[in-house]
Motif scaffolding. Sequence first.
Motif, PDB file in Angstrom:
ATOM      1  N   LYS A 170       0.827  -1.221   0.000  1.00  0.00           N
ATOM      2  CA  LYS A 170       0.000   0.000   0.000  1.00  0.00           C
ATOM      3  C   LYS A 170       0.859   1.269   0.000  1.00  0.00           C
ATOM      4  N   VAL A 171       1.855   1.307  -0.902  1.00  0.00           N
ATOM      5  CA  VAL A 171       2.745   2.467  -0.979  1.00  0.00           C
ATOM      6  C   VAL A 171       2.515   3.219  -2.289  1.00  0.00           C
ATOM      7  N   ASP A 172       3.155   4.398  -2.391  1.00  0.00           N
ATOM      8  CA  ASP A 172       3.006   5.244  -3.576  1.00  0.00           C
ATOM      9  C   ASP A 172       4.109   5.046  -4.604  1.00  0.00           C
ATOM     10  N   PHE A 173       5.258   4.564  -4.145  1.00  0.00           N
ATOM     11  CA  PHE A 173       6.452   4.532  -5.009  1.00  0.00           C
ATOM     12  C   PHE A 173       7.252   3.275  -4.719  1.00  0.00           C
ATOM     13  N   ILE A 174       7.663   2.587  -5.784  1.00  0.00           N
ATOM     14  CA  ILE A 174       8.495   1.395  -5.645  1.00  0.00           C
ATOM     15  C   ILE A 174       9.738   1.573  -6.501  1.00  0.00           C
ATOM     16  N   TYR A 175      10.876   1.200  -5.938  1.00  0.00           N
ATOM     17  CA  TYR A 175      12.132   1.306  -6.674  1.00  0.00           C
ATOM     18  C   TYR A 175      12.986   0.069  -6.401  1.00  0.00           C
ATOM     19  N   GLY A 176      13.888  -0.221  -7.332  1.00  0.00           N
ATOM     20  CA  GLY A 176      14.705  -1.407  -7.191  1.00  0.00           C
ATOM     21  C   GLY A 176      16.101  -1.196  -7.725  1.00  0.00           C
ATOM     22  N   TYR A 177      16.886  -2.250  -7.679  1.00  0.00           N
ATOM     23  CA  TYR A 177      18.228  -2.215  -8.250  1.00  0.00           C
ATOM     24  C   TYR A 177      18.131  -2.215  -9.774  1.00  0.00           C
ATOM     25  N   GLY A 178      19.252  -1.962 -10.431  1.00  0.00           N
ATOM     26  CA  GLY A 178      19.282  -1.987 -11.889  1.00  0.00           C
ATOM     27  C   GLY A 178      20.602  -2.536 -12.398  1.00  0.00           C
ATOM     28  N   ASN A 179      20.568  -3.172 -13.545  1.00  0.00           N
ATOM     29  CA  ASN A 179      21.776  -3.671 -14.186  1.00  0.00           C
ATOM     30  C   ASN A 179      22.187  -2.750 -15.329  1.00  0.00           C
ATOM     31  N   ASP A 180      23.492  -2.603 -15.518  1.00  0.00           N
ATOM     32  CA  ASP A 180      24.051  -1.943 -16.701  1.00  0.00           C
ATOM     33  C   ASP A 180      24.728  -3.010 -17.545  1.00  0.00           C
ATOM     34  N   TYR A 181      24.345  -3.075 -18.814  1.00  0.00           N
ATOM     35  CA  TYR A 181      24.956  -4.043 -19.718  1.00  0.00           C
ATOM     36  C   TYR A 181      25.793  -3.304 -20.752  1.00  0.00           C
ATOM     37  N   ASN A 182      27.097  -3.523 -20.746  1.00  0.00           N
ATOM     38  CA  ASN A 182      27.991  -2.886 -21.710  1.00  0.00           C
ATOM     39  C   ASN A 182      27.947  -3.663 -23.015  1.00  0.00           C
ATOM     40  N   VAL A 183      27.416  -3.031 -24.055  1.00  0.00           N
ATOM     41  CA  VAL A 183      27.187  -3.750 -25.311  1.00  0.00           C
ATOM     42  C   VAL A 183      28.494  -4.115 -26.014  1.00  0.00           C
ATOM     43  N   LEU A 184      29.597  -3.421 -25.699  1.00  0.00           N
ATOM     44  CA  LEU A 184      30.880  -3.729 -26.331  1.00  0.00           C
ATOM     45  C   LEU A 184      31.618  -4.847 -25.605  1.00  0.00           C
ATOM     46  N   LYS A 202      18.098  14.415  -2.255  1.00  0.00           N
ATOM     47  CA  LYS A 202      18.905  15.247  -3.149  1.00  0.00           C
ATOM     48  C   LYS A 202      20.161  14.520  -3.639  1.00  0.00           C
ATOM     49  N   ILE A 203      20.468  13.375  -3.053  1.00  0.00           N
ATOM     50  CA  ILE A 203      21.602  12.567  -3.501  1.00  0.00           C
ATOM     51  C   ILE A 203      21.135  11.715  -4.684  1.00  0.00           C
ATOM     52  N   PRO A 204      21.665  11.942  -5.888  1.00  0.00           N
ATOM     53  CA  PRO A 204      21.225  11.139  -7.041  1.00  0.00           C
ATOM     54  C   PRO A 204      21.520   9.660  -6.806  1.00  0.00           C
ATOM     55  N   GLY A 205      20.646   8.801  -7.265  1.00  0.00           N
ATOM     56  CA  GLY A 205      20.902   7.378  -7.055  1.00  0.00           C
ATOM     57  C   GLY A 205      19.849   6.441  -7.595  1.00  0.00           C
ATOM     58  N   LEU A 206      18.616   6.900  -7.682  1.00  0.00           N
ATOM     59  CA  LEU A 206      17.555   6.012  -8.158  1.00  0.00           C
ATOM     60  C   LEU A 206      17.821   5.572  -9.596  1.00  0.00           C
ATOM     61  N   VAL A 207      17.521   4.327  -9.881  1.00  0.00           N
ATOM     62  CA  VAL A 207      17.672   3.772 -11.231  1.00  0.00           C
ATOM     63  C   VAL A 207      16.352   3.974 -11.961  1.00  0.00           C
ATOM     64  N   GLN A 208      16.331   4.917 -12.900  1.00  0.00           N
ATOM     65  CA  GLN A 208      15.065   5.331 -13.507  1.00  0.00           C
ATOM     66  C   GLN A 208      14.196   4.183 -14.037  1.00  0.00           C
ATOM     67  N   PRO A 209      14.713   3.256 -14.862  1.00  0.00           N
ATOM     68  CA  PRO A 209      13.815   2.215 -15.373  1.00  0.00           C
ATOM     69  C   PRO A 209      13.377   1.198 -14.323  1.00  0.00           C
ATOM     70  N   SER A 210      13.936   1.299 -13.109  1.00  0.00           N
ATOM     71  CA  SER A 210      13.523   0.411 -12.016  1.00  0.00           C
ATOM     72  C   SER A 210      12.606   1.123 -11.035  1.00  0.00           C
ATOM     73  N   THR A 211      11.911   2.166 -11.493  1.00  0.00           N
ATOM     74  CA  THR A 211      10.985   2.919 -10.642  1.00  0.00           C
ATOM     75  C   THR A 211       9.557   2.812 -11.169  1.00  0.00           C
ATOM     76  N   SER A 242       4.984   7.535   0.553  1.00  0.00           N
ATOM     77  CA  SER A 242       5.441   6.234   1.032  1.00  0.00           C
ATOM     78  C   SER A 242       6.121   5.463  -0.085  1.00  0.00           C
ATOM     79  N   ARG A 243       7.129   4.690   0.267  1.00  0.00           N
ATOM     80  CA  ARG A 243       7.915   3.988  -0.749  1.00  0.00           C
ATOM     81  C   ARG A 243       8.459   2.686  -0.187  1.00  0.00           C
ATOM     82  N   VAL A 244       8.845   1.797  -1.098  1.00  0.00           N
ATOM     83  CA  VAL A 244       9.464   0.542  -0.688  1.00  0.00           C
ATOM     84  C   VAL A 244      10.507   0.146  -1.722  1.00  0.00           C
ATOM     85  N   LEU A 245      11.588  -0.447  -1.239  1.00  0.00           N
ATOM     86  CA  LEU A 245      12.680  -0.897  -2.095  1.00  0.00           C
ATOM     87  C   LEU A 245      12.575  -2.395  -2.328  1.00  0.00           C
ATOM     88  N   ILE A 246      12.645  -2.801  -3.596  1.00  0.00           N
ATOM     89  CA  ILE A 246      12.785  -4.210  -3.941  1.00  0.00           C
ATOM     90  C   ILE A 246      14.267  -4.464  -4.155  1.00  0.00           C
TER      91      ILE A 246
END
Length: 309
Positions: A170-184, A202-211, A242-246
Motif C-alpha cells: 500500500k505504498v506510492d512509489f516502488i524502486y529497485g536495483y538496476g543492471n548496466d549491460y555494456n554492449v561492447l 537530493k543525492i542522485p541514485g535512483l535507477v530510472q527504469p527500475s521505478t 510512502s515507498r518501498v525498495l525491492i
Amino acid sequence: MNLPDLQSYRSNFISKGVELPLPVIAGTDNGLLKQLPSPPSGKTGWPWNEQVEPAVYDHKINWPKLTIVTPSYNQADFLEQTIRTVLLQNYPNLEYIIIDGGSNDQSKQIIEKYASWLSYYQSEKDNGQSHAINMGFSLSSGRYHAWINSDDYYLKGVFHKVISKFMSAKVDFIYGYGNDYNVLSGKTTTTRILPFIDYFIKIPGLVQPSTFWSAAIHEPIWEELHCSLDFELWLRLVKGHSRVLIKEPLSVANVHDQAKTHSPKMKAQWEADHQKIWAADAHGTVHEWKKIVFLNRIRIKLYSLFTKK
C-alpha cells in the motif's frame, strides 16, 4: 520552473481523434509469445523466445491497470528488445504507449510491426524526450505508472513482482536495483540502491527504469531538462510519499556511446541541467549540501556493516 499542463496535451490528442481511455492490451491464457512477430535470427532467451507464464497472475485478483510509456528516438538497435520485455510480461491489465520523435532509422518500422499489441503509438517530430514522456502520460488511465526508454529493458517477471508489492505494501512509489549491460564488452554490473528518507533525496541514485509509482502522485516532467529529467522529477514526486525498495534488479540499461548517461558529449548538458535545477526559481541552493553528503557517507557505511552476510 515552468511545468506543462498535461490536460492540454490530452485535449490535443482528443482533438486529433484519439479515443480515451486507450485500449488495454488483450492477453491470452497462453500468453503473447506465439502471437508476436518472430524474433530476429539468432536471438534467444528473454525476451526473444521466453515469456512470463500467464498463470502467475491469479485470475481471482483484479489486477490494477499499469501504464508504461516508452519515449523513442533513433534507437532501433535496442527498441524491439524494449517492446518485447513490456509485452511478454503478459500483464493482464496493461496500457502501453510509445511516443517516437520521428526517428529516421528503423524505429518506426519496428513500432509498426508491433502496432497490434500497443495501446497507442505515434512517430512524429516532438520537442525531445521529456516532451514525449509527458505526452504519453497525458493519455494514461493506469493506476500505476512507469516509463522505459527505448534502449533499456525490463527483466522477466518484474510487473508481477512490482504490482504485487504495490497491492500488499500500500505504498506510492516502488524502486529497485538496476543492471548496466555494456554492449561492447558484454559485461553486466549491478547498481544497488539503499532505502532512503526524504532528507537524502537530493543525492542522485535512483535507477530510472527500475521505478514505478501511483498515478495519484504523478507529476509532469520539466521539459527544459535534457539529461537530469528523472532526478528532478524524483525531487517533486517522491518526497513525502510512502515507498518501498525491492532489493533486486528490475531493469537493464544498455551502455553504449549514444546513451546520454554515458556519453562524454553530454557533459555540458548535464551541467546546464544542474544549474537549472538548483536555481532560485526552481529548487534553490542547497545550503547544507556538505552536511547531506557527509551524513550520506555515514549512512552507506552503517548500512554496509549491518547488512553484511
